[in-house]
Every structure is written in structure tokens, then in C-alpha cells.
Design an enzyme around this catalytic site. Sequence first.
Site, short mmCIF file in Angstrom:
data_model
loop_
_atom_site.label_atom_id
_atom_site.label_comp_id
_atom_site.label_asym_id
_atom_site.label_seq_id
_atom_site.Cartn_x
_atom_site.Cartn_y
_atom_site.Cartn_z
CD GLU A 1 52.01 73.46 68.08
OE1 GLU A 1 53.15 73.60 68.58
OE2 GLU A 1 51.23 74.41 67.91
CG HIS B 1 57.02 74.95 67.22
ND1 HIS B 1 57.78 76.04 66.84
CD2 HIS B 1 55.73 75.34 67.08
CE1 HIS B 1 56.97 77.05 66.50
NE2 HIS B 1 55.73 76.63 66.63
CG HIS C 1 63.79 74.59 65.54
ND1 HIS C 1 63.30 75.87 65.36
CD2 HIS C 1 65.13 74.72 65.50
CE1 HIS C 1 64.30 76.71 65.21
NE2 HIS C 1 65.43 76.05 65.30
#
Length: 601
Positions: A394, A397, A400
Site C-alpha cells: 500500500e 501505491h 506513486h
Amino acid sequence: MSKNKEGALPFRADMPKNTQWQLEDIYADNAAWEADFEKLKALLPEVAGFAGKLGENAEFLRMGLDKLMEANLLTERLYVYARMRRDEDNTQELYQAMADRAAQLAVQLDADSAYFTPEVLNIPWVEQAVEKDEAGLGLYRQYLRNILRVKAHTLPAGEERLLAMAGDMAGACDNIFTMINNADIRFPNVPDGSGGEVELTHGRYGQLMESPDREVRKAAYEALYDTYGKQINTLAATYAGSVKKDNFFAGARGYASALEAALDANAVPVRVYDALVDAIHNHLDGLHRYMDLRARVLGVRDLKMYDVYVPIVPEADMRFTWEEAKQIVIEALSVLGADYAAMVQKALDGRWVDVYENRGKTSGAYSWGVYGSHPFVLMNFQGTVDHVFTLAHELGHAMHSHYSNEALPYVDAGYSIMVAEVASTVNEQLLLHEFLRRTRDKAKRAYLLNYALEQVRGTVYRQVMFAEFERETHRMAQAGQPLTAESLGQQYGGLNRQYYGPRMETDERISTEWARIPHFYDAFYVYQYATGYSSAVKLAEDILSGDGEAVRRYRAFLRSGGSDYPIRLLQNAGVDLTGPEPVARCLEYFSHTLEELEALL
């Protein structure tokens, strides 16, 4: 402090603040949310007011785009905040209502802006204006490119209206399957492994398939597929209708196939899909060897499909406190640079993460957020190895999103599903490397290696088998071949035998597995799990090799958001999915990991 029974889940109010995310970083309070809600309501007529005006000149088009993006961002901010507040404790009716209100405005925005794409497609000068950056239109280059790219597959307004009107009807097969699968289907009681019985459910099936008692696994397997078998003709007709729907819409828009139409959403050539399937076919020996090892470790001659999920390596005694989990994740990710590790540290210490389970909290884990604020991570941390991997995943993500939001304007910052799982899986691979670097204990090392093998089996081999089944069923329907329970079973059963190899003794029940896979009603989606995982394995290996250029390329990828098409973004990062090399490299990694596990066992 709220009163709660001993041993029960704590209430939200009783949880330490430093383990809760700080959603005040989006809205200071609910009054600020309400103010933006009123602002969006007033903005919607302004968005609708540009209807019929976008083609007047470049300035009008730019103004219309600005207004649309302002409304989109405000809608996201309202909905994300309300949903994440609701996820803290789903019993809170206030946030249930706020999420519903935000969703209603989102629907209204879609209706008020429905004119946008048809008008842009009818502007003859738009491409030239974008290239010349007239009135600042260069900001919307990729957004408009995405609209214009599918112009050849966009129909006249009246025909587009008819296709849009068919939308609800087109979703009927998916809705029917959902009702059968989640509401109507009932499974019998099966042995629970403790001398009693338990009603079989979708959730319990996965647990029972991991039971060390083979008879428990066999009973659950037979009960599940025998139940689906009683409705197999209805399920075949439902899936056939979904396939025909896909082929109809693809043909109506002038695509050669439903596969081409689905991939065109991300400008992915069909050869990428075909290369993925071909690469798997060339490396099925690795999966066959793994099944052989599984049979030997389990001590069975007749390996069955209900033996696939039971752990062959006992879960090692590996438990972690939250502080320990944070530290090992930071150390694993430090190879991406000191500033990256510092940003992860900031996320973990700065209340980006909601750590522990509480009464009413949404289960599982995710990363989410909205442009203009840092991302957030929801966890339900229990200290297991899986949960440490989930944290790294997670955070991939989250980083990112953070770097893309930092580098790009709102219109380009969001990224597609095809690249979404790359950053998260790179982090998992780096964490696995760190775990293995630290671990000399054979049992723990074997557990980690088997974890890695199962990730590839489930995310690459299995998803590509699904992808191949989808490709073949759509080809069959397009060629006029009937999709019946028998023909679908023959297709799926043949693929299952091919993938799992000669050591696996298959029966007719597994030939009906297609009937219970929800993903098949969102055709040509699952291949992205395999491409994402394969891309991540290659990127992580390049990073861990000490190649500074690989780290630089990857960090640039994290800042690229949706500024280009996924294939190009990955090519810039060092992964070319138009050929077989990334998938082949991932399956070689699988083979090497299997060799080490074989030696340990």
C-alpha cells in the site's frame, strides 16, 4: 472513553490518535466539507453552460476544460473524504449520508458534462491548437489525445445515444450473475476439521481449502462445484450473454474483436496480450515442477485440485510489532534513495496510515487520497508477515500517488490500472529481498520462498489462464460457435490440464470453475495483474542489481502518473511489454525460487 467488553474490538474513540490517519489534512472539519459541497452545486451549471461553445475558439475550449477539471477535483475531494470517514466506522450514519450526497453530485456532473466528448470530436482545429499550445491548451494534451484517439470508433450522435441507452440492459448479465452468486446460491454443510460441520460459504471455502485435513478439502471442493453444477446451464447462458454483449459493442464501434476494443482503452496493442499468453506457454514447465514438489511434500500420488491451496510450508513464527514492521519496510525501500525512504518515514510517522482494527472499520487494506493532499493508507494490522507485505504494498501505491501529484497537474496525475500495481509490487519484491537477506532459519526462509511462489502462481499463471479463456470464448462466439455448459467446460478444462500439467489429476468439477469467476463479467481485465507483476519483478531485479540508472528510471516512472500511455511509461522505466522478455524473466525468477525451495525441503 467508551465502554467495551474485555477482548472485544475497541471503539474508534478508544484508539490512540497517533495510530489513526489524519483526514483533517483534506478538510479541517465537516463545515469545510459542507462549504465545498455548496461550491460544487454552484459550479455544475457553469460546467453545463459551456455546451455548444467549446468549438468557438481555443480560449473557450480551455475555459471549459478548466471548469470541468475544477468540478472533477472538487467532486473527488468531497467523495474521498466522506468515504474514508465512513470507512473509519461504517456505523456512523453522518458519513454514510455525506458519501451518498457526494455520489449524487458526481452523477449530476456526469450528466452535465456529457456533451464534452462529442463536441471535442467535432472540433476540426483541436489537434493543431493543442500542438501550438493555443490559449494554454498544451496542458490538456494527453487528456485530449485520449479523446481524439478513439475518434474512428466514435459513432454519430444518434447512434452513440442508442448505445448509451442500451447501457443498463448491457449490464444485465453481470447483475444476474451477481444475484445468483451472492444472493441466491446456497451451499451445503461440510466438515469443519474439528469433528463438526459448518455451512460452506464463499469466504469459508478459501479457509477450508487450506485445511491440513485432505478429507475436509475434498468435501468442500466437491460441495462447491456440485452446487454450481446444479445451475450450470443458467450460468452458461448468463456468461454467453455477457460475451455476446462484448462482441456486439466492439463490432458496433468498428473494432476487429472485443479484445481489441477492451485493450484500446489504454492504447495497448493486441500483440501484448498474445505475447503474454505465448510466454506463459513457453514456461509451463515451472508450474508443472511446482505441482510435482507440492505432491511430494504433501505425500500424495494423486495430486488433486483441492491440494493446490494447502500450505506446503508451515507458517513460520514471524510476528512483528508495528514499530518493527515500519523499520523493516523502510530499510527494504532505502535502495530507492534516501529521499524516498525519508518520505516513507514521513508517511508512517505523519499519520498517513490508519493502523489498527476498530469496531465498524472497513476490513482489508487500501491506499487512497485526492490531488492536493497527501495519500492515505488504511490497514487492519495484526503483526503477521502478510500484513508487513501489505504495508509495503500500500505504501507503493501511496508513494506513486505522492510523486505523481507532486510532479504533474491534476489532469495528468492519475494513473491507469495497468501501471497501478507495478509500484506496489516493486515494494513487495524489495521487502521480500530484505526478509531473505535477514533470514538464515530454514523454516522461515522456506516460508518466504513459498510465499513468493504462490504470488507468481496466483497472480501470473492463474490470471493468464483466465485471460486465455476469455480470449478463446470471445473468439468462439465471434465465429458463431455456441457457448454452452459443455463447450465452456471443454475449453476451461483443457486449459486447466495444460497449465497444471501431468502430475495434476483433474476431474470434471474443475471444468466448471469458470462459472464462479466474477472477473469474467469485466472482460480482458485480469491480464493486467500478470503484466503488472511481471513488470515489477524485472524493475525490482534491476534496482537490486545496484544499477543507478535503473533506480533513476523507476523514480521517473513514479512521477509520470497518467502523462502518457501505460505501455510507453513502462518502456521508459525499462520494461517492454510488447515482447516476451518481462514475462519470461518473471517466470525464470519463479524457477530459481523453486530451485531454492526444493533444496531446502
